[in-house]
Motif scaffolding. Structure first.
Motif, PDB file in Angstrom:
ATOM      1  N   ILE A 272     168.631 -13.801  35.502  1.00  0.00           N
ATOM      2  CA  ILE A 272     168.772 -12.352  35.668  1.00  0.00           C
ATOM      3  C   ILE A 272     170.201 -11.930  35.957  1.00  0.00           C
ATOM      4  CG2 ILE A 272     167.967 -10.351  36.989  1.00  0.00           C
ATOM      5  CD1 ILE A 272     165.941 -11.771  35.052  1.00  0.00           C
ATOM      6  N   MET A 273     170.812 -12.506  36.972  1.00  0.00           N
ATOM      7  CA  MET A 273     172.159 -12.104  37.336  1.00  0.00           C
ATOM      8  C   MET A 273     173.216 -12.461  36.281  1.00  0.00           C
ATOM      9  SD  MET A 273     172.180 -12.666  41.485  1.00  0.00           S
ATOM     10  CE  MET A 273     173.733 -11.797  41.673  1.00  0.00           C
ATOM     11  N   PRO A 274     173.087 -13.581  35.566  1.00  0.00           N
ATOM     12  CA  PRO A 274     174.092 -13.873  34.526  1.00  0.00           C
ATOM     13  C   PRO A 274     174.172 -12.830  33.422  1.00  0.00           C
ATOM     14  CG  PRO A 274     172.902 -15.865  35.097  1.00  0.00           C
ATOM     15  CD  PRO A 274     172.197 -14.736  35.771  1.00  0.00           C
ATOM     16  N   VAL A 275     173.064 -12.100  33.184  1.00  0.00           N
ATOM     17  CA  VAL A 275     173.086 -11.048  32.156  1.00  0.00           C
ATOM     18  C   VAL A 275     173.146  -9.664  32.793  1.00  0.00           C
ATOM     19  CG1 VAL A 275     171.980 -12.382  30.335  1.00  0.00           C
ATOM     20  CG2 VAL A 275     170.552 -11.174  31.999  1.00  0.00           C
ATOM     21  N   LYS A 276     173.489  -9.633  34.100  1.00  0.00           N
ATOM     22  CA  LYS A 276     173.736  -8.385  34.839  1.00  0.00           C
ATOM     23  C   LYS A 276     172.497  -7.503  34.963  1.00  0.00           C
ATOM     24  CE  LYS A 276     178.001  -9.784  34.778  1.00  0.00           C
ATOM     25  NZ  LYS A 276     178.551 -10.482  35.964  1.00  0.00           N
ATOM     26  N   LEU A 277     171.310  -8.111  35.013  1.00  0.00           N
ATOM     27  CA  LEU A 277     170.093  -7.329  35.194  1.00  0.00           C
ATOM     28  C   LEU A 277     169.760  -7.219  36.680  1.00  0.00           C
ATOM     29  CD1 LEU A 277     167.730  -8.590  32.330  1.00  0.00           C
ATOM     30  CD2 LEU A 277     169.391  -6.719  32.317  1.00  0.00           C
ATOM     31  N   ASN A 278     168.835  -6.313  36.993  1.00  0.00           N
ATOM     32  CA  ASN A 278     168.416  -6.104  38.374  1.00  0.00           C
ATOM     33  C   ASN A 278     167.010  -6.652  38.547  1.00  0.00           C
ATOM     34  OD1 ASN A 278     167.093  -4.421  40.672  1.00  0.00           O
ATOM     35  ND2 ASN A 278     169.282  -4.071  40.929  1.00  0.00           N
ATOM     36  N   ALA A 279     166.791  -7.408  39.620  1.00  0.00           N
ATOM     37  CA  ALA A 279     165.497  -8.058  39.845  1.00  0.00           C
ATOM     38  C   ALA A 279     164.440  -7.112  40.400  1.00  0.00           C
ATOM     39  CB  ALA A 279     165.668  -9.239  40.797  1.00  0.00           C
ATOM     40  N   GLY A 280     164.852  -5.921  40.795  1.00  0.00           N
ATOM     41  CA  GLY A 280     163.897  -4.970  41.347  1.00  0.00           C
ATOM     42  C   GLY A 280     163.475  -5.329  42.762  1.00  0.00           C
TER      43      GLY A 280
ATOM     44  N   SER B 272     165.852  -4.415  32.739  1.00  0.00           N
ATOM     45  CA  SER B 272     165.313  -4.838  34.039  1.00  0.00           C
ATOM     46  C   SER B 272     163.841  -4.460  34.162  1.00  0.00           C
ATOM     47  CB  SER B 272     166.114  -4.203  35.178  1.00  0.00           C
ATOM     48  OG  SER B 272     167.464  -4.620  35.141  1.00  0.00           O
ATOM     49  N   ILE B 273     163.456  -3.344  33.564  1.00  0.00           N
ATOM     50  CA  ILE B 273     162.050  -2.924  33.574  1.00  0.00           C
ATOM     51  C   ILE B 273     161.186  -3.980  32.881  1.00  0.00           C
ATOM     52  CG2 ILE B 273     160.404  -1.249  32.653  1.00  0.00           C
ATOM     53  CD1 ILE B 273     162.500   0.914  33.139  1.00  0.00           C
ATOM     54  N   ILE B 274     161.696  -4.521  31.773  1.00  0.00           N
ATOM     55  CA  ILE B 274     160.963  -5.573  31.061  1.00  0.00           C
ATOM     56  C   ILE B 274     160.729  -6.760  31.982  1.00  0.00           C
ATOM     57  CG2 ILE B 274     161.075  -7.224  29.146  1.00  0.00           C
ATOM     58  CD1 ILE B 274     162.681  -5.146  27.591  1.00  0.00           C
ATOM     59  N   PHE B 275     161.789  -7.160  32.688  1.00  0.00           N
ATOM     60  CA  PHE B 275     161.681  -8.286  33.629  1.00  0.00           C
ATOM     61  C   PHE B 275     160.630  -8.012  34.697  1.00  0.00           C
ATOM     62  CE2 PHE B 275     162.970  -9.542  37.928  1.00  0.00           C
ATOM     63  CZ  PHE B 275     162.821 -10.922  37.837  1.00  0.00           C
ATOM     64  N   ILE B 276     160.668  -6.821  35.290  1.00  0.00           N
ATOM     65  CA  ILE B 276     159.765  -6.497  36.398  1.00  0.00           C
ATOM     66  C   ILE B 276     158.313  -6.444  35.933  1.00  0.00           C
ATOM     67  CG2 ILE B 276     159.123  -4.681  38.031  1.00  0.00           C
ATOM     68  CD1 ILE B 276     162.166  -4.026  38.160  1.00  0.00           C
ATOM     69  N   ILE B 277     158.072  -5.823  34.781  1.00  0.00           N
ATOM     70  CA  ILE B 277     156.707  -5.728  34.265  1.00  0.00           C
ATOM     71  C   ILE B 277     156.135  -7.124  34.017  1.00  0.00           C
ATOM     72  CG2 ILE B 277     155.315  -5.020  32.275  1.00  0.00           C
ATOM     73  CD1 ILE B 277     157.079  -2.538  32.073  1.00  0.00           C
ATOM     74  N   ILE B 278     156.919  -7.975  33.389  1.00  0.00           N
ATOM     75  CA  ILE B 278     156.457  -9.337  33.111  1.00  0.00           C
ATOM     76  C   ILE B 278     156.249 -10.110  34.409  1.00  0.00           C
ATOM     77  CG2 ILE B 278     157.129 -11.567  32.101  1.00  0.00           C
ATOM     78  CD1 ILE B 278     158.523  -9.977  29.883  1.00  0.00           C
ATOM     79  N   ALA B 279     157.183  -9.964  35.348  1.00  0.00           N
ATOM     80  CA  ALA B 279     157.089 -10.701  36.611  1.00  0.00           C
ATOM     81  C   ALA B 279     155.801 -10.367  37.353  1.00  0.00           C
ATOM     82  CB  ALA B 279     158.306 -10.401  37.488  1.00  0.00           C
ATOM     83  N   TYR B 280     155.466  -9.091  37.462  1.00  0.00           N
ATOM     84  CA  TYR B 280     154.284  -8.736  38.225  1.00  0.00           C
ATOM     85  C   TYR B 280     152.998  -8.908  37.434  1.00  0.00           C
ATOM     86  CZ  TYR B 280     156.878  -7.517  42.323  1.00  0.00           C
ATOM     87  OH  TYR B 280     157.658  -7.609  43.447  1.00  0.00           O
ATOM     88  N   ALA B 281     153.093  -8.900  36.104  1.00  0.00           N
ATOM     89  CA  ALA B 281     151.920  -9.241  35.292  1.00  0.00           C
ATOM     90  C   ALA B 281     151.568 -10.707  35.506  1.00  0.00           C
ATOM     91  CB  ALA B 281     152.199  -8.963  33.818  1.00  0.00           C
TER      92      ALA B 281
ATOM     93  N   GLY C 175     161.291 -13.377  34.094  1.00  0.00           N
ATOM     94  CA  GLY C 175     160.115 -12.690  34.624  1.00  0.00           C
ATOM     95  C   GLY C 175     158.933 -13.614  34.813  1.00  0.00           C
ATOM     96  N   VAL C 176     158.733 -14.512  33.849  1.00  0.00           N
ATOM     97  CA  VAL C 176     157.633 -15.479  33.961  1.00  0.00           C
ATOM     98  C   VAL C 176     157.840 -16.397  35.164  1.00  0.00           C
ATOM     99  CG1 VAL C 176     156.526 -17.465  32.860  1.00  0.00           C
ATOM    100  CG2 VAL C 176     157.061 -15.430  31.505  1.00  0.00           C
TER     101      VAL C 176
END
Length: 279
Positions: A26-34, A177-186, A114-115
């Protein structure tokens, strides 16, 4: 290895997976983990220091939540959550943030991250603890409000965090980041359904089975007499409602008392009425 030891193994693995996903994908591509971790990322970025202190800030955020958990939720939950937070803080500090992403495709990093992150959260919840942050509030509300899901609170909080992220950095970053969060909580919900209830329909010739199930699980049973159409033999038909994580114990009881019992397990969500929700 006993069941309690297995829970601690799950907790440790889950606690390592969370910072692993953030620092490597996440951080290497400058995304936010939420969540609180995402808010800690933003604050760490704004601080006039070069060292990343996301883990330390996240730990500080969790202190008041931990106090809430200590006062309202079981002590075992608090011990496991505190252990998870310590491991995560060490992970965020010791696992280096990659200077170059594992994959150059941002969406691929968001999906895989996210997974891994979701699996970490789910394992921590499976251990009867949590990964801290909004999960503490999620477990708290799911205990006091049976219809509540751990993921719901996260989405509302993340809307604020990602809004700040979009303002400070870039709208595209927030969208990825939204994609990451949705997948993570799914994935987290898939690994740990905190609200799932199971109906056990049990056909048994052993009259003591119902007493053993009630004694060892604390669950109520409704039963009636039935007859097999082919053999015309009498048997008890038992109905018991329990949660997903009690199924393994139920199977052991049935196998010990009546290994020939016929059992049907099915999803019974939602349940209305007097059903004790256990976290």
């Amino acid at each position: 290895m006993d069941s309690n030891s297995i829970k601690y193994v799950k907790l440790i693995i889950g606690s390592i997976l969370c910072p692993l996903a953030v620092n490597l994908f996440i951080m290497p591509v400058k995304l936010n983990a939420g969540g609180l971790v995402g808010l800690a990322q933003i604050i760490s970025y704004l601080l006039p220091i070069k060292t990343d202190v996301t883990g330390i800030i996240n730990f500080c955020f969790n202190i008041p939540l931990f106090i809430l958990a200590f006062r309202t939720i079981s002590k075992g939950f608090c011990v496991k959550t505190l252990l998870s937070l310590v491991i995560q803080t060490m992970g965020f500090s010791l696992i280096p943030v990659l200077s170059k992403p594992v994959m150059y495709d941002v969406i691929a990093n968001a999906i895989i991250g996210g997974v891994i992150y979701g699996a970490g959260i789910g394992l921590c919840l499976q251990s009867s603890g949590s990964a801290g942050g909004l999960d503490i509030l999620g477990v708290y509300f799911s205990k006091t409000k049976p219809e509540f899901s751990v993921g719901k609170l996260s989405y509302a909080f993340n809307a604020v965090v990602l809004g700040i992220s979009a303002y400070l950095f870039d709208v595209q970053v927030a969208l990825y980041s939204i994609i990451f969060i949705i997948i993570a909580y799914a994935v987290a919900d898939r690994v740990h359904y905190q609200n799932i209830s199971i109906q056990a329909l049990i056909f048994s010739h052993e009259p003591t089975l119902k007493e053993e199930i009630m004694k060892q699980t604390g669950r109520g049973i409704t039963y009636w007499e039935g007859y097999g159409a082919y053999t015309n033999s009498r048997q008890d038909i038992l109905v018991c409602m329990l949660n997903k994580y009690e199924v393994r114990h139920l199977k052991k009881i049935i196998h010990k008392v009546d290994p020939h019992a016929f059992v049907i397990l099915s999803d019974a969500s939602p349940i209305l009425g007097n059903f004790e929700k256990r976290i």
